[in-house]
Design a protein around this motif. Structure first.
Motif, PDB file in Angstrom:
ATOM      1  N   PRO A   1      -2.307  11.323   6.054  1.00 63.22           N
ATOM      2  CA  PRO A   1      -3.180  12.291   5.245  1.00 63.22           C
ATOM      3  C   PRO A   1      -1.988  12.738   4.094  1.00 63.22           C
ATOM      4  O   PRO A   1      -2.493  12.844   2.798  1.00 63.22           O
ATOM      5  CB  PRO A   1      -3.386  13.498   6.023  1.00 63.22           C
ATOM      6  N   GLY A   2      -0.675  12.812   4.295  1.00 62.27           N
ATOM      7  CA  GLY A   2       0.175  13.171   3.287  1.00 62.27           C
ATOM      8  C   GLY A   2       0.376  12.220   2.276  1.00 62.27           C
ATOM      9  O   GLY A   2       0.686  12.599   1.133  1.00 62.27           O
ATOM     10  N   ALA A   3       0.043  10.919   2.614  1.00 62.24           N
ATOM     11  CA  ALA A   3       0.220   9.840   1.590  1.00 62.24           C
ATOM     12  C   ALA A   3      -0.815   9.573   0.848  1.00 62.24           C
ATOM     13  O   ALA A   3      -0.917   8.725  -0.117  1.00 62.24           O
ATOM     14  CB  ALA A   3       0.752   8.515   2.585  1.00 62.24           C
ATOM     15  N   ALA A   4      -2.119   9.994   1.076  1.00 62.40           N
ATOM     16  CA  ALA A   4      -3.337   9.982   0.193  1.00 62.40           C
ATOM     17  C   ALA A   4      -3.263  10.313  -1.065  1.00 62.40           C
ATOM     18  O   ALA A   4      -3.585   9.383  -2.253  1.00 62.40           O
ATOM     19  CB  ALA A   4      -4.284  10.631   1.058  1.00 62.40           C
ATOM     20  N   LYS A   5      -2.505  11.247  -1.426  1.00 65.81           N
ATOM     21  CA  LYS A   5      -2.213  11.536  -3.015  1.00 65.81           C
ATOM     22  C   LYS A   5      -1.478  10.445  -3.888  1.00 65.81           C
ATOM     23  O   LYS A   5      -2.034  10.419  -5.120  1.00 65.81           O
ATOM     24  CB  LYS A   5      -1.510  12.823  -3.006  1.00 65.81           C
ATOM     25  N   ASP A   6      -0.351  10.175  -3.225  1.00 67.61           N
ATOM     26  CA  ASP A   6       0.318   9.258  -4.299  1.00 67.61           C
ATOM     27  C   ASP A   6       0.326   7.804  -3.900  1.00 67.61           C
ATOM     28  O   ASP A   6       1.020   7.092  -4.340  1.00 67.61           O
ATOM     29  CB  ASP A   6       1.879   9.756  -4.029  1.00 67.61           C
ATOM     30  N   HIS A   7      -0.449   7.400  -2.847  1.00 63.29           N
ATOM     31  CA  HIS A   7      -0.666   6.000  -2.263  1.00 63.29           C
ATOM     32  C   HIS A   7      -2.209   5.448  -2.354  1.00 63.29           C
ATOM     33  O   HIS A   7      -2.918   6.373  -1.985  1.00 63.29           O
ATOM     34  CB  HIS A   7       0.000   5.877  -1.028  1.00 63.29           C
ATOM     35  N   ASN A   8      -2.287   4.324  -2.183  1.00 59.32           N
ATOM     36  CA  ASN A   8      -3.527   3.676  -2.473  1.00 59.32           C
ATOM     37  C   ASN A   8      -4.012   3.320  -1.067  1.00 59.32           C
ATOM     38  O   ASN A   8      -3.524   2.562  -0.311  1.00 59.32           O
ATOM     39  CB  ASN A   8      -3.648   2.344  -3.213  1.00 59.32           C
ATOM     40  N   LEU A   9      -4.756   4.384  -0.381  1.00 57.06           N
ATOM     41  CA  LEU A   9      -5.157   4.033   1.064  1.00 57.06           C
ATOM     42  C   LEU A   9      -6.908   3.652   1.060  1.00 57.06           C
ATOM     43  O   LEU A   9      -7.657   4.191   0.351  1.00 57.06           O
ATOM     44  CB  LEU A   9      -5.278   5.490   1.642  1.00 57.06           C
ATOM     45  N   GLN A  10      -6.755   2.558   1.744  1.00 58.06           N
ATOM     46  CA  GLN A  10      -8.153   2.105   1.856  1.00 58.06           C
ATOM     47  C   GLN A  10      -8.936   1.878   3.173  1.00 58.06           C
ATOM     48  O   GLN A  10      -8.110   2.068   4.160  1.00 58.06           O
ATOM     49  CB  GLN A  10      -8.152   0.417   1.112  1.00 58.06           C
ATOM     50  N   ALA A  11     -10.228   1.966   3.324  1.00 55.33           N
ATOM     51  CA  ALA A  11     -10.797   1.691   4.378  1.00 55.33           C
ATOM     52  C   ALA A  11     -11.255   0.477   4.564  1.00 55.33           C
ATOM     53  O   ALA A  11     -11.838  -0.083   3.787  1.00 55.33           O
ATOM     54  CB  ALA A  11     -12.028   2.700   4.514  1.00 55.33           C
ATOM     55  N   TYR A  12     -11.232  -0.247   5.979  1.00 56.57           N
ATOM     56  CA  TYR A  12     -11.662  -1.554   6.113  1.00 56.57           C
ATOM     57  C   TYR A  12     -12.831  -1.093   7.360  1.00 56.57           C
ATOM     58  O   TYR A  12     -12.380  -0.562   8.476  1.00 56.57           O
ATOM     59  CB  TYR A  12     -10.607  -2.207   6.709  1.00 56.57           C
ATOM     60  N   LEU A  13     -14.155  -1.681   7.118  1.00 55.77           N
ATOM     61  CA  LEU A  13     -15.121  -1.275   7.922  1.00 55.77           C
ATOM     62  C   LEU A  13     -15.110  -2.423   9.062  1.00 55.77           C
ATOM     63  O   LEU A  13     -15.223  -3.652   8.791  1.00 55.77           O
ATOM     64  CB  LEU A  13     -16.474  -1.315   7.330  1.00 55.77           C
ATOM     65  N   PHE A  14     -14.988  -1.846  10.364  1.00 52.63           N
ATOM     66  CA  PHE A  14     -14.902  -2.914  11.526  1.00 52.63           C
ATOM     67  C   PHE A  14     -16.459  -2.726  12.236  1.00 52.63           C
ATOM     68  O   PHE A  14     -16.808  -1.759  12.510  1.00 52.63           O
ATOM     69  CB  PHE A  14     -14.156  -2.522  12.685  1.00 52.63           C
ATOM     70  N   LYS A  15     -17.362  -3.972  12.061  1.00 51.44           N
ATOM     71  CA  LYS A  15     -18.621  -3.984  12.370  1.00 51.44           C
ATOM     72  C   LYS A  15     -18.685  -4.334  14.128  1.00 51.44           C
ATOM     73  O   LYS A  15     -20.005  -4.346  14.412  1.00 51.44           O
ATOM     74  CB  LYS A  15     -19.450  -4.814  11.733  1.00 51.44           C
ATOM     75  N   GLY A  16     -17.840  -4.748  14.740  1.00 58.59           N
ATOM     76  CA  GLY A  16     -17.965  -4.938  16.014  1.00 58.59           C
ATOM     77  C   GLY A  16     -17.888  -3.906  17.104  1.00 58.59           C
ATOM     78  O   GLY A  16     -17.911  -2.699  16.778  1.00 58.59           O
TER      79      GLY A  16
END
Length: 429
Positions: free
Chosen positions: A239-254
Motif C-alpha cells: 500500500p505504501g508503494a502505490a503512490k510512487d510505483h506502478n502497481l498492477q492487478a493480474y486477474l486469476f480465473k481458476g
C-alpha cells in the motif's frame, strides 16, 4: 523464467488451523491423502519453469524442512534448487521473522546475489494451480513495478480479505485490509475491467488479493531497505508503494482457496472427491503436483464398500463402509467400520503384526481405526489410535470445544483427533 527467483513464505504459527499445526508448520499439513500444502506452490513454480526457489520457514519447521529435503532433489530439476531458509539470529536481528516483508528482508543478501529480473513471492497455504509465466508476462507487458494476483470475490467473503480498487488501466489505486460495513461498500468496483462478464461482475463486485506478488528485483530491494519499520507486504510495503510505483492487478480465473481455517481445509479436501469434475484436480498430466516418493505398496481392500472417496497408497481396509472421505497413506481400518464425510491423514509408519496384536501399544490401541468404529464429519490426524466401537460423531452438535487432554478438539462443528492421540475403546465423542 530463468530470470525469476521464487520465494515461498512458510507462514506464522497457524493458529486458525490448530490443532493440525500443533506439531508442524502450516505448509507441512497433509493434503489429499499423500501431499502437503507446500507441494502446491513448489509444483506451480516447477511447472512454470521457475526453478530457483527459496522457502522461508520459522514455526514448527522440522517436518516441513524434512519434507522439502526428501521431496525436491536438485538434480531432478536441472540447474534449479528448492532451498530452506530458516529464521536465524545474527548480529543485526533477534532471529524471529516479524512479518512477511521482514522475513524476506532478513535474507536480502541471498536475493541480491542472484542475477534475476523479478522476484515472485508466494504463500505456502493455498490450494490452486497456476502457470506463473502468464502472471510474469503480464507484469512485464504493463511495465509494472509490482503486480498482485487477484480474484473477484462476493459480498459474503469480501471482509475476510485484503481488497483493492483499480482504474480502467488495471492500475491499483486504493487498498483496504479486511474492511467492514461502509468501508467494505466503498471498495466495490466494476470487475468487468478485469474481463468478467456483467453477470459475474455483479456477483463478485470486489477484488481480493491472493497474497501472491511479483516485484522487480531492484524495486523490492529498495522498498525493503528504505522502509525498515515496515514488516508486512500486504498491510504496509505494497500500500505504501502505490503512490510512487506502478502497481498492477493480474486477474486469476481458476480455482483458488485460502485453506487457513479448519473448516476451509476440511471442505477443500472433501471437495476433491467430487465427480466428474472437482473444483481442483490432481489428475493433470501436464501440470502434476509433486511430492515425496514413498515407494509404498498398493492399497488393499478386503470386502469394502467405497463411494465418492480418495484412498492413498499403502492402506489396508477390511470389511468397512467408506463414503465421501479422503483416506491418507498407510491407513488401517478394521472390520465393521463406517467412515463418512471424514479426512483421515494416515500414518508415518507400519506397526508390525506382532506389535498390533500384543496389546502393549499406547492404551492398548493399535494405530488406525479399530473394529466397529464409526467416524463422521471429522479430521483424524496422523498416527492416531482409535479403539474398538468408538463413536466420533459429535453427538451433542458442539461447535467449539478444546479437549486436548482427551485427544481431540472441535472446530466449527468438526471433530479433530490430534496427531498421535489415543482414543480408548467404546469412547463416544
Amino acid at each position: 523464467m530463468k530470470r525469476v527467483l521464487g520465494i515461498i513464505l512458510g507462514g506464522g504459527a497457524g493458529t486458525r488451523l490448530y490443532p493440525l499445526t500443533k506439531l508442524r508448520a502450516k505448509p507441512a499439513v497433509p493434503l489429499a491423502s499423500k501431499y502437503r500444502l507446500i507441494d502446491i506452490p513448489v509444483s506451480n513454480c516447477i511447472n512454470s519453469e521457475i526453478l530457483k526457489i527459496y522457502v522461508l520457514t520459522q514455526f514448527n519447521s522440522a517436518s516441513l524442512n524434512r519434507h522439502l529435503n526428501r521431496s525436491y532433489n536438485v538434480s531432478g530439476f536441472r540447474e534449479g534448487f528448492v532451498e530452506v531458509l530458516s529464521a536465524q539470529q545474527t548480529k543485526d536481528n533477534s532471529g524471529w521473522f516479524q512479518g512477511t516483508a521482514d522475513a524476506v528482508r532478513q535474507y536480502i543478501d541471498s536475493i541480491k546475489a542472484w542475477d534475476v529480473d523479478e522476484i515472485i513471492i508466494l504463500s505456502g497455504d493455498h490450494l490452486y494451480r497456476m502457470d506463473y509465466s502468464h502472471f510474469i508476462q503480464h507484469h512485464r507487458q504493463t511495465k509494472a513495478d509490482i503486480t498482485l494476483s487477484v480474484v473477484p470475490i462476493d459480498d459474503r467473503r469480501a471482509s475476510s480479505f485484503g481488497l483493492m480498487k483499480i482504474d480502467d488501466q488495471g492500475r491499483i489505486i486504493d487498498f483496504a485490509e479486511k474492511p467492514k460495513g461502509e468501508d467494505l461498500k466503498k471498495m466495490q468496483v466494476d470487475t468487468t475491467v478485469l474481463g468478467l462478464t456483467s453477470e459475474k461482475a455483479k456477483q463478485s463486485p470486489y477484488i481480493a488479493s491472493m497474497g501472491i506478488y511479483v516485484f522487480k528485483k531492484d524495486v523490492l530491494i529498495d522498498l525493503l531497505e528504505s522502509n525498515l519499520d515496515q514488516t508486512d507486504f500486504g498491510n504496509e510495503i505494497i500500500p505504501g508503494a502505490a503512490k510512487d510505483h506502478n502497481l498492477q492487478a493480474y486477474l486469476f480465473k481458476g480455482y483458488w482457496e485460502d485453506i487457513g481455517t479448519i473448516e476451509s481445509f476440511y471442505e477443500a479436501n472433501l471437495a476433491l472427491t467430487k465427480q466428474p469434475h472437482p473444483d481442483f484436480s490432481f489428475y493433470d498430466e501436464k501440470y502434476p503436483i509433486y511430492t515425496r516418493s514413498r515407494y509404498l505398496p498398493p492399497t488393499k481392500l478386503l470386502d469394502c464398500q467405497i463411494s465418492e472417496s480418495m484412498i492413498g497408497e499403502g492402506c489396508i481396509l477390511k470389511n468397512c463402509h467408506v463414503n465421501h472421505s479422503v483416506i491418507g497413506v498407510r491407513t488401517r481400518i478394521e472390520g465393521n467400520c463406517t467412515i463418512e464425510d471424514t479426512l483421515i491423514m494416515g500414518a508415518d509408519f507400519y506397526e508390525p503384526f506382532a506389535e498390533r496384536n500384543s496389546g502393549l501399544q499406547s492404551g492398548g490401541v493399535p494405530v488406525g481405526i479399530g473394529e466397529g468404529t464409526t467416524v463422521r464429519h471429522a479430521i483424524v490426524d496422523k498416527n492416531a489410535r482409535i479403539g474398538r466401537n468408538v463413536q466420533i460423531i459429535n453427538k451433542d452438535r458442539v461447535e467449539e470445544s478444546q479437549k486436548e487432554d482427551e485427544g481431540f478438539y472441535i472446530r466449527s462443528g468438526i471433530v479433530v483427533i490430534l496427531k498421535n492421540a489415543t482414543i480408548a475403546d467404546n469412547t463416544v465423542i
